[in-house]
Design an enzyme around this catalytic site. Structure first.
Site, PDB file in Angstrom:
ATOM      1  CB  ALA A 107     -13.085  -9.254   2.121  1.00 12.32           C
ATOM      2  CE  LYS A 108     -11.227 -11.740  -5.455  1.00 11.74           C
ATOM      3  NZ  LYS A 108     -11.652 -13.146  -5.495  1.00 11.74           N
ATOM      4  N   GLY A 109      -9.409  -8.040  -2.401  1.00 10.68           N
ATOM      5  CA  GLY A 109      -8.390  -7.001  -2.396  1.00 10.68           C
ATOM      6  C   GLY A 109      -7.581  -7.068  -3.659  1.00 10.68           C
TER       7      GLY A 109
END
Ligand code: NAD
Length: 419
Positions: A107-109
């Protein structure tokens, strides 16, 4: 998907995914799934600024894949953050955790904001509100954020506290990269830089070179670059050049790294370090060294300078420092390029150890962390080298292929739900 597929980084990542899929003859039903993120979220993050006005910043979280375990990936605060970039980075995390054989997804944000323009209070408010918006989608068994560009252990402490306040009890396992006093892991700070050195050592070994007698140039003297130089120097490698945003320094005799670390503590930048000659960032990349470790920015080794790069081994400490075209050109020439998903994997390996320690409430000493990190990254390196030798492909392609092979097996075993 339109917003996602158009970005440069996302396109690059998909290009290397498709190339690796071809190498392993990947099931097309698996490949098509891997070309799409599982969940992409856009948030509005309102913040009361110090002057009393309210500003709204766009926030993103892309949960790419949870095939192998909970989603895992950093949170970036930067003025250029956008959904496509976050999706590309989330895909890279998926391939990284798979390659390193960690029981985690990708994931990444991020938030589109210039963190340099925020006061401490504004940054805290932004972090707490973003965490609240993310709240229903993160958790120690769901999705575990970590620091990235523009965020740090303090940001993770605020995230951990916000999430814990809402649950009613301490939840250290919700984020990694925390300060040690609230459940962070010993050895997390040095992990990425040390991993770069372990990978450089192994690369020298397979190229019949001796790392302890080699020369090295490092672009970027921040967290990754400093720890990489420190360990390399301790092992006897001659670090002949380093650089940062202020420019670079060079000494054919090898730089006195302990003195340089002290100098940078005081002066913030490497420029002006006594006993070394000034050099530009561009010149550093073109030095005739055994090992070149780009540990700053993406895209620095590209079609403009690839013909002048003379290093025998490139170890990608940064994310995406070598463009696809330059990578292909240099691999053809016999340069060994250890890609980011392997070379900077030390950080996510120790993040995984931090999470394990948090959920077990049992903390390890620094030696255990370092030993297990080296073991994990070396194992991944060996797998990649074996694939590259057997299939006669370059190290970059091999790393992606090994990662996709593992994901393919897991996806086929789990099957498509409902069917
Ligand atoms: P950092 O902010 O601590 O250091 C970055 C360094 O790059 C600084 O020395 C800075 O002066 C230098 N720099 C900035 N702009 C530059 C320019 N134009 N030319 C030359 N140097 C420049 O960041 P970091 O944590 O060391 O991360 C560096 C890279 O490694 C990033 O690509 C990051 O995504 C990647 N990475 C970091 C980690 C980690 O655990 N820190 C893990 C995986 C990947």
């Amino acid at each position: 998907m339109e917003n996602i597929v158009n970005g440069k980084l996302f396109k690059n990542v998909m290009q290397s995914l498709n190339h690796a899929a071809e190498l392993i003859n990947c099931d097309p039903n698996v490949l098509v799934r891997l070309q799409h993120p599982r969940r992409s979220m856009v948030f509005s993050v309102p913040v009361r600024m110090d002057d009393g006005t309210v500003k709204v910043f766009p926030g993103y979280r892309v949960q790419y894949s949870a095939t192998l375990g909970p989603f895992k990936g950093g949170i970036r605060y930067h003025q250029d953050v956008n959904l496509s970039e976050v999706a590309g980075l989330a895909a890279l995390m998926t391939f990284k955790t798979s390659l390193l054989n960690l029981p985690l997804g990708g994931a990444k944000g991020g938030v589109r904001v210039n963190p340099g323009e925020l006061s401490r209070n504004e940054k805290q408010s932004l972090t707490r509100r973003f965490t609240t918006e993310l709240g229903p989608f993160i958790g120690p068994h769901e999705d575990i954020p970590a620091p990235d560009m523009g965020t740090d252990p303090q940001t993770m402490a605020w995230m951990m506290d916000t999430y814990s306040q809402q649950k009613g009890f301490a939840q250290p396992g919700v984020v990694t990269g925390k300060p040690v006093d609230i459940g962070g892991s010993l050895g997390r700070n040095s992990s990425t830089g040390h991993g770069v050195v372990y990978v450089a050592e192994k690369s020298c070994e397979v190229m019949s070179m001796d790392f302890t007698k080699s020369t090295m140039a490092v672009q970027g003297f921040g967290n990754v670059g400093q720890h990489a130089c420190d360990l390399a120097h301790q092992k006897g490698c001659k670090v002949v050049a380093v650089s940062d945003v202020s420019g670079g320094i060079h000494s054919g005799e090898g730089l006195d790294i302990p003195a340089l670390l002290e100098y940078v503590k005081e002066n913030k930048v490497v420029k002006g370090f006594p006993g070394a000659d000034p050099i530009t960032n561009e010149e550093l990349l073109e030095l005739a060294v055994d090992v070149l470790a780009p540990c700053a920015l993406d895209g620095v080794i590209n079609e403009k300078n690839m013909e002048n790069v003379k290093a025998k081994i490139i170890v990608e400490g940064a994310n995406g420092p070598t463009t696809m075209e330059a990578g292909n050109f240099l691999s053809e020439k016999g340069v060994m390029i250890v890609p980011d998903i392997l070379a900077n994997g030390g950080g996510v390996i120790v993040s995984y150890f931090e999470w394990v320690q948090d959920v077990q409430n049992y903390y390890w000493d620094a030696e255990a962390v370092e030993h297990n990190m080296q073991k994990t990254i070396t194992k991944a390196f060996n797998k990649v080298h074996k694939f590259a030798s057997e299939e006669k492909v370059d190290t970059r392609s091999a790393a992606m292929a090994v990662s996709i092979q593992h994901l393919e097996k897991a996806m086929l075993l789990r099957g498509l739900y409902p069917r």
